[in-house]
Design an enzyme around this catalytic site. Structure first.
Site, mmCIF file in Angstrom:
data_model
loop_
_atom_site.group_PDB
_atom_site.id
_atom_site.type_symbol
_atom_site.label_atom_id
_atom_site.label_comp_id
_atom_site.label_asym_id
_atom_site.label_seq_id
_atom_site.Cartn_x
_atom_site.Cartn_y
_atom_site.Cartn_z
ATOM 1 N N ASN A 120 -2.426 -2.567 39.317
ATOM 2 C CA ASN A 120 -2.015 -3.837 39.922
ATOM 3 C C ASN A 120 -0.490 -3.897 39.983
ATOM 4 O O ASN A 120 0.177 -3.879 38.949
ATOM 5 C CB ASN A 120 -2.535 -5.016 39.105
ATOM 6 C CG ASN A 120 -2.090 -6.340 39.725
ATOM 7 O OD1 ASN A 120 -2.638 -6.782 40.717
ATOM 8 N ND2 ASN A 120 -1.065 -6.930 39.153
ATOM 9 N N GLU A 121 0.035 -3.937 41.221
ATOM 10 C CA GLU A 121 1.479 -4.099 41.442
ATOM 11 C C GLU A 121 2.287 -3.107 40.605
ATOM 12 O O GLU A 121 3.318 -3.450 40.032
ATOM 13 C CB GLU A 121 1.889 -5.538 41.089
ATOM 14 C CG GLU A 121 1.201 -6.584 41.923
ATOM 15 C CD GLU A 121 1.960 -7.896 41.936
ATOM 16 O OE1 GLU A 121 2.765 -8.133 41.028
ATOM 17 O OE2 GLU A 121 1.756 -8.681 42.871
HETATM 18 C C1 GCU Z 1 1.276 -11.091 40.676
HETATM 19 C C2 GCU Z 1 0.435 -10.545 39.545
HETATM 20 C C3 GCU Z 1 -0.291 -11.600 38.773
HETATM 21 C C4 GCU Z 1 0.615 -12.797 38.580
HETATM 22 C C5 GCU Z 1 0.892 -13.368 39.937
HETATM 23 C C6 GCU Z 1 1.771 -14.623 39.863
HETATM 24 O O1 GCU Z 1 0.737 -10.824 41.892
HETATM 25 O O2 GCU Z 1 -0.499 -9.593 39.988
HETATM 26 O O3 GCU Z 1 -0.690 -11.046 37.536
HETATM 27 O O4 GCU Z 1 0.023 -13.756 37.730
HETATM 28 O O5 GCU Z 1 1.608 -12.429 40.719
HETATM 29 O O6 GCU Z 1 2.995 -14.435 39.944
HETATM 30 O O7 GCU Z 1 1.222 -15.706 39.690
#
Ligand code: GCU
Length: 740
Positions: free
Chosen positions: A374-375
């Site tokens: 993820n990211e």
């Molecule tokens: C990202 C990330 C999440 C995070 C979200 C946010 O995309 O994957 O884990 O909580 O952004 O900033 O709310």
């Protein structure tokens, strides 16, 4: 036969890495499931306790018949656990979200002292280490004692069930071929039964203890999503010495899945657009030490909103939750916590966590893909080591499970032509235009540009969202105000985006529930990410929850008046917005009809305010009523006291309109010879100090294009803290000396 006993009582706990020689009577008593961050992990300050803590339990030798083995099962020990019995270290497990088991038989004494050191401290090898959620520590899913006969089904194979079903469905013939595999310790014949469908089949294991058989099903009953999540049960018994020594069972579902770049997701041969939400495994006041009732309540809320898919982010969730998804027909995106920042020393941990995720969850028909990361480029670029790590994970998944594709959730800054995107079988993007930066329409442009450029790639929308604090209200909602009203406008836009792009194989709202991120302190709350459609205590369904219920819930007619928390309104005429899955909504004010609208999902009325009014919406037999009141002044309780540093940079509003300022777009400022050097110097300073936004812009064509259209002021909001307020004032003053 095996026995499984919960060992959740009788534990002593202390925040120490020292292993006691005797039961420490002065330590606090805790009952599992337990986390030591239930409070400090949710109260902000980014200061929750992280380190090594000790759980200790004294017990007498369990009665074991000849040959019987005693195992301990840990369904969740976050993040790293070391198991010691009577001073002997028996096991170490790295990964806070999967089951592991330990054979303690040979270390047993008459009186025993079990010590489990659990660590959630920082390190460079066990994921997650950098992410937007609290890394709770503890034995948060309980502990079980399992006693098995000498000849038993395998317990030690990556924490797996010892039984695996692989259905192959022929939709044309309505038949299925179900391969069943079991793994065992010791010599014994295996008897397999498909409950209620098939008589017993007997099979013998090979030298490695693996046995296999095939059931052929006629007129197969499909596992068909939320409409008909039919589950079969296989029971496996081990026969040794003429008696049944061990028995296990597991459920499975017969279904087909297909992912098409142009037409999206197919379930059992028909288009089945996956439209749903994400969920973290935590809750106000208890951290991640959830009970079955907590899981059930979360599932009930998902069923109410009408989602048909849930992304169980960002790690392996409890078996109980995957079971609920099987039973309720939710399609699941499962993933490991390979997240935000690649760690070269963490490669093996990603492989271990993925092995356990797949081996432990292979039988769940609800799971349709394995998320690799993820990211993962959010804090850096796609280095060769990062790419290799993903290739290894991708190959591992294909080896362990040829029946499901791999996927990834990409950060919005990742260039769409990055080779990283091509490693996983399918993909999804996390986009936050219209919240963190840019305008809502940029989400549309992003996906249309991507789909046009890569028409053969399966692409989804794995994250999108906007924070909303239910206490904050406005008649003029705007990006970044944390009001319910803006969250509604944001999601109304995204819902239209999704409706027009059926090729998105899956879309997941980030997030169904507010969740703990102890490093956050915004939107009027400490330590909470408020993008949820429901608050962290599950007590308040925000207005936007009902927008999706209107779009997705086709079984329960309802009508919902937005703005029940926006009572005092300093307006002569106010907007009354109604969400409903009915086609016609009528409104009365103080009993007087004011109108009837026909439409879909969103119904908007304008209502004059003269005092206090009772507003009632009606759709069919459903009604909803709220009270609104004419106020002389805007109610300060509805607005954030501190809108963040950027707003307070300027005491006066006397921007000279004939000169440049930070309110001009980055593109305009960089295009003018008088202002470009000023802005470039500022960006260099920002890159030096913090780097994330400024760094992300450098050389990233995607992002540069996006940012060029944004005002410098809004960009500086993203990088809040990188540029001190005084520096912003000086920057603006310099720009104001440059006439347009
Ligand atoms: C990202 C990330 C999440 C995070 C979200 C946010 O995309 O994957 O884990 O909580 O952004 O900033 O709310």
């Amino acid at each position: 036969m095996r026995t499984v006993t919960e060992w959740n009582g009788g534990w002593r706990f202390a925040k120490t890495a020292q292993i006691p020689a005797t039961l420490p009577e002065d330590w606090v008593q805790v009952t599992l499931p337990h986390t030591w961050n239930a409070v400090d992990g949710q109260d902000g300050g980014n200061d929750y306790w992280r380190g090594t803590a000790m759980y200790v339990r004294a017990f007498s030798r369990p009665a074991l018949a000849a040959g019987e083995r005693a195992w301990l099962e840990f369904p969740g020990a976050a993040m790293t656990a070391t198991v010691t019995l009577n001073g002997q270290t028996l096991a170490r497990h790295e990964g806070g979200y999967s089951t592991f088991r330990v054979d303690i038989t040979d270390a047993l004494a008459e009186d025993n002292l079990l010590c489990v050191a659990v660590d959630n401290g920082e390190n460079d090898r066990v994921y997650p280490q950098k992410a937007d959620f609290t890394f709770y520590g503890g034995l948060y899913r309980g502990v079980n004692l399992i006693i098995v006969p000498a000849v038993h089904f395998e317990l030690g194979h990556h924490g797996g069930p010892g039984l695996r079903m692989t259905p192959e469905v022929d939709l044309e013939r309505r038949t299925a071929r179900v391969k069943v595999e079991t793994w065992q310790v010791g010599e014994g014949l295996v008897r397999l039964e498909l409950e209620g469908v098939h008589g017993a089949i007997f099979t013998a294991p090979d030298a490695a203890g693996r046995a296999e058989a095939v059931f052929s099903l006629e007129d197969v009953h499909l596992w068909d999503g939320v409409e008909d999540p039919y589950l079969y049960t296989v029971t496996a018994a081990l026969l040794s010495g003429g008696e049944e020594t061990d028995q296990i069972s597991a459920r499975f579902g017969c279904r087909t899945i297909r992912f098409d770049a142009q037409e999206g997701f197919f379930l059992n041969g028909r288009p089945y657009p996956l439209r749903g939400v994400s969920r973290h495994q935590d809750r106000a006041g208890v951290g991640n030490a959830l009970t079955l009732d907590h899981h059930r309540e979360d599932m009930a809320i998902i069923r109410e909103i009408g989602a048909n898919t849930v992304r169980l982010a960002h790690y392996q969730h409890a078996q109980a939750y995957y079971d609920l998804c099987d039973e309720q027909g939710l399609i699941v995106w499962a993933e490991i916590p390979y997240i935000t920042q690649h760690m070269p020393a963490g490669r093996q941990n990603t492989l271990d966590q993925m092995t356990e995720l797949v081996v432990q969850n292979y039988n769940h028909p609800s799971i349709v893909c394995w998320g690799l990361s993820n990211e993962i480029t959010a804090s850096g670029t796609a280095t060769g080591d990062l790419m290799e790590n993903h290739r290894l994970l991708n190959d591992l998944c294909h080896r362990l499970d040829p029946t499901r594709p791999t996927t990834m959730a990409h950060v919005f800054m990742l260039e769409t032509d990055s080779p990283l995107i091509q490693i996983a079988d399918i993909g999804s993007y996390n986009l936050y235009f219209g919240w963190y930066l840019g305008e809502l329409e940029e989400n549309d442009r992003f996906f249309d540009a991507y789909h046009e450029r890569f028409p053969r790639r399966v692409m989804g929308f794995s994250e999108y969202g906007a924070d909303a604090n239910p206490a904050l209200q406005s008649s003029h909602p705007e990006r970044g105000d944390y009001t319910e009203g803006y969250q509604c406008l944001y999601h109304e836009h995204i819902l239209r985006l999704i409706d027009r792009r059926p090729w998105l194989w899956a879309t997941h709202v980030w997030n169904l529930f507010d969740f703990a991120a102890d490093g956050r302190d915004e939107g009027g709350k400490h330590g909470v990410n408020q993008k949820g459609l429901v608050t962290m205590d599950r007590q308040v369904k925000k207005d936007a929850f009902y927008l999706y219920k209107a779009a997705w819930n086709r079984t329960e007619p309802f009508v919902h008046l937005c703005g029940r928390r926006y009572v005092n309104r300093a307006e002569e005429v106010t907007e009354i917005k109604v969400y409903s899955n009915c086609a016609e909504v009528s409104l009365t004010v103080d009993g007087v009809p004011v109108g009837t609208l026909r439409g879909e999902r969103v119904f908007t009325f304008r209502v004059p305010l003269t005092g206090e009014h009772t507003v009632t919406a009606r759709a069919g037999d459903c009604t909803d009523t709220i009270t609104v009141r004419r106020a002389a002044q805007p109610d300060p309780a509805y607005r954030l006291a501190q809108q963040g540093e950027v707003v307070n940079w300027f005491d006066r509003e006397d921007f000279r309109p004939d000169c440049f300022s930070i309110r001009d777009t980055l593109g305009a400022l960089m295009a003018h010879p008088g202002t470009a050097p000023i802005v470039k110097a500022m960006m260099d300073k920002a890159r030096a100090s913090r780097g994330d936004v400024a760094q992300a812009a450098s050389g990233n064509r995607n992002l540069e294009r996006m940012m060029a259209g944004m005002s410098l002021e809004s960009l500086l909001k993203q990088a809040a803290g990188a540029i001190p307020p005084e520096a912003v004032r000086q920057l603006n003053a310099a720009l104001q000396r440059v006439p347009k």
